[in-house]
Design an enzyme around this catalytic site. Structure first.
Site, PDB file in Angstrom:
ATOM      1  N   PRO A  65      -9.880  17.693  -0.666  1.00  0.00           N
ATOM      2  CA  PRO A  65      -9.794  18.460  -1.907  1.00  0.00           C
ATOM      3  C   PRO A  65     -10.961  19.452  -2.014  1.00  0.00           C
ATOM      4  CG  PRO A  65     -10.165  16.116  -2.368  1.00  0.00           C
ATOM      5  CD  PRO A  65     -10.184  16.282  -0.888  1.00  0.00           C
ATOM      6  N   HIS A 182       4.233   2.505  -1.390  1.00  0.00           N
ATOM      7  CA  HIS A 182       3.495   3.778  -1.392  1.00  0.00           C
ATOM      8  C   HIS A 182       4.457   4.899  -1.749  1.00  0.00           C
ATOM      9  CE1 HIS A 182       0.170   1.955   1.301  1.00  0.00           C
ATOM     10  NE2 HIS A 182      -0.189   1.961   0.031  1.00  0.00           N
ATOM     11  N   GLU A 185       6.082   7.815   0.656  1.00  0.00           N
ATOM     12  CA  GLU A 185       6.758   7.440   1.896  1.00  0.00           C
ATOM     13  C   GLU A 185       8.257   7.316   1.627  1.00  0.00           C
ATOM     14  OE1 GLU A 185       4.419   3.966   2.930  1.00  0.00           O
ATOM     15  OE2 GLU A 185       2.582   5.151   2.947  1.00  0.00           O
ATOM     16  N   HIS A 302       7.024   0.882   5.298  1.00  0.00           N
ATOM     17  CA  HIS A 302       6.150   2.013   4.984  1.00  0.00           C
ATOM     18  C   HIS A 302       6.499   3.149   5.933  1.00  0.00           C
ATOM     19  CE1 HIS A 302       2.993   0.093   2.355  1.00  0.00           C
ATOM     20  NE2 HIS A 302       3.689  -0.963   2.746  1.00  0.00           N
ATOM     21  N   GLU A 378       6.112   0.656   9.992  1.00  0.00           N
ATOM     22  CA  GLU A 378       5.878   2.079   9.746  1.00  0.00           C
ATOM     23  C   GLU A 378       7.062   2.833  10.350  1.00  0.00           C
ATOM     24  OE1 GLU A 378       3.386   3.286   7.972  1.00  0.00           O
ATOM     25  OE2 GLU A 378       1.905   1.658   7.964  1.00  0.00           O
TER      26      GLU A 378
HETATM   27  N1  ARG Z   1      -0.232   1.977   6.379  1.00  0.00           N
HETATM   28  C1  ARG Z   1      -0.407   0.683   5.801  1.00  0.00           C
HETATM   29  C2  ARG Z   1      -1.446   0.760   4.688  1.00  0.00           C
HETATM   30  O1  ARG Z   1      -2.385   1.509   4.796  1.00  0.00           O
HETATM   31  C3  ARG Z   1      -0.794  -0.307   6.835  1.00  0.00           C
HETATM   32  C4  ARG Z   1      -1.003  -1.683   6.351  1.00  0.00           C
HETATM   33  C5  ARG Z   1      -1.102  -2.660   7.465  1.00  0.00           C
HETATM   34  N2  ARG Z   1      -1.511  -3.959   6.976  1.00  0.00           N
HETATM   35  C6  ARG Z   1      -2.779  -4.318   6.731  1.00  0.00           C
HETATM   36  N3  ARG Z   1      -2.984  -5.485   6.170  1.00  0.00           N
HETATM   37  N4  ARG Z   1      -3.793  -3.537   7.026  1.00  0.00           N
HETATM   38  O2  ARG Z   1      -1.311   0.134   3.690  1.00  0.00           O
HETATM   39 ZN    ZN Z   2       2.309   2.960   3.194  1.00  0.00          ZN
END
Ligand code: ARG
Ligand code: ZN
Length: 414
Positions: A65, A182, A185, A302, A378
């Protein structure tokens, strides 16, 4: 010109310029940060200075930003890490590339209206209202296949819907799928809705397990991405006393809360004031706790990356129980996906393959529920379109994930 006309003209100009100034992402830049930059980037992310858009290998693509441009530049220069400006004004770039936006305005969405929405859309992303119309429709038209109920409400009072796809014979095995945690996504809820549709039309694949699907776990954030900021990630909590809104719902679960997350409300990975401070994560937790003993697979959808991540995510030092089975079943999934459409997904450990991050659905399910097979998936793509994945992918992506999941369910029940 009369004084009033001049005044009115002035007013219109002020309102317009205000609207332009307030466009989200105005003068935000997108930078590619060279290798060895991942630690500094992680520190800046936690400090609320930037947002990570892509993390392939050791390089990072970040959104900076305008207010933190100088600080980020200094931090990178001090550490001797090279970077390159890819986009000078993200707002202008987004407007030009706003494929969904254009489609949204001119879309023929007539097959999914408030009075009838018999199937999920596959050429457009659905609005939250359209998702609700679809769920209401199938709930009434297929009562022997599905039961849709609300498991709680979001910060702004929207329902969090749970679709229970009923097995054709009594079962003590359950599968849990969470999508849309999220906001930006978009492919995640789109795939979840198509999975629901596959399961109610093709009864055999899941005939012996109870499948529970939350297609939209963060409705407030999702609505915000449609109306205000396409790249919004968190929920829409107003953080009392702070300048920034939102809690990262995938850092808010009670599992090593606060590791690899941030206590700064301006950070994209803000964990919230305490574990389960948010109604969205509480609703998911309570619904999952009711199924505790029967759950054999928990999958959080995600995007993006085309990776199937297994725990732990909170630490690289510790090994998850049943790691070898997690990898083996993960490979059943990626092989089925590849057979379906040729798309390549990889099985990775969350912390090693991505980054250390705690307070997520996956670690909590493994730690608190002792579910054996837990993953974060993902979805497409690998960063070419990223969060702005074109809706032309919805059908094929749903198909490959459907094949992957049915093969996994078959295998773990064999
Ligand atoms: N892209 C996901 C996030 O940032 C990945 C999460 C993977 N799991 C974890 N416990 N780090 O939330
Ligand atoms: Zn995510």
């Amino acid at each position: 010109m009369s004084v009033w006309r001049v005044l009115r003209w002035l007013m219109v100009m002020i309102v317009m310029s205000d609207a332009i100034m307030c466009l989200p992402n105005t003068r935000h830049q997108v930078w590619r940060v060279g290798s060895r930059g991942s630690n500094v980037v992680q520190q800046l992310l936690v400090a609320g200075m930037l947002d990570v858009l892509n993390h392939s290998g050791s390089s990072r693509t970040v959104r900076v930003p305008p207010e933190s441009l100088t600080e980020v530049k200094d931090a990178l220069q001090d550490a001797g890490i090279p970077y390159q400006v890819l986009i000078h004004d993200l707002a202008a770039h987004l407007q030009a590339a706003d494929e969904e936006g254009r489609e949204r305005r001119s879309a023929d969405n007539s097959s999914c209206t408030v009075s009838s929405c018999p199937a999920p859309l596959n050429t457009h992303y659905m609005t939250f209202s359209q998702m609700e119309w679809y769920l209401r429709d199938v709930n009434t038209s297929s009562p022997t296949r599905i039961t849709v109920s609300s498991i709680g409400k979001s910060v702004e009072g929207r329902n969090i819907w749970l679709a229970h796809i009923l097995p054709s014979q009594p079962s003590d095995k359950a599968v849990w799928l969470e999508a849309g945690l999220h906001a930006r996504e978009w492919i995640s809820p789109a795939v979840a809705l198509h999975l629901i549709h596959h399961m109610i039309t093709n009864t055999s694949a899941t005939s012996s397990v109870d499948v529970f699907i939350v297609p939209m776990a963060n409705p407030d954030g999702y609505v915000y991405t449609w109306i205000t900021d396409r790249l919004w990630r968190k929920n829409r909590r107003v953080n009392g006393g702070a300048r920034c809104d939102g809690v990262d719902l995938n850092r808010n679960w009670d599992s090593h809360f606060g590791v690899g997350a941030s206590n700064n409300p301006c950070s994209e990975v803000y964990q919230g004031p305490s574990a389960f401070s948010e109604p969205e994560t509480k609703a998911l937790r309570d619904a999952m706790l009711k199924l505790k003993d029967n759950l054999e697979l928990v999958l959080a959808l995600h995007s993006y990356g085309q990776d199937l991540l297994y725990p732990w995510g909170w630490s690289t030092g510790e090994e998850a129980p049943g790691k070898h089975d997690l990898i083996a079943i993960g490979q059943v999934f990626t092989q089925a996906v590849k057979n379906a459409t040729g798309t390549e997904y990889a099985v990775k450990n969350a912390a090693e393959g991505y980054y250390v991050a705690s307070g997520a659905t996956d670690d909590w399910a493994m730690e608190a529920l002792h579910t054996k097979y837990v993953y974060t998936l993902e979805l497409r793509d690998q960063g070419r379109q990223g969060f702005l994945l074109e809706p032309a992918n919805i059908l094929a992506c749903s198909e490959e994930i459907w094949q992957g999941i049915t093969q996994v369910i078959k295998k773990i029940n064999a």
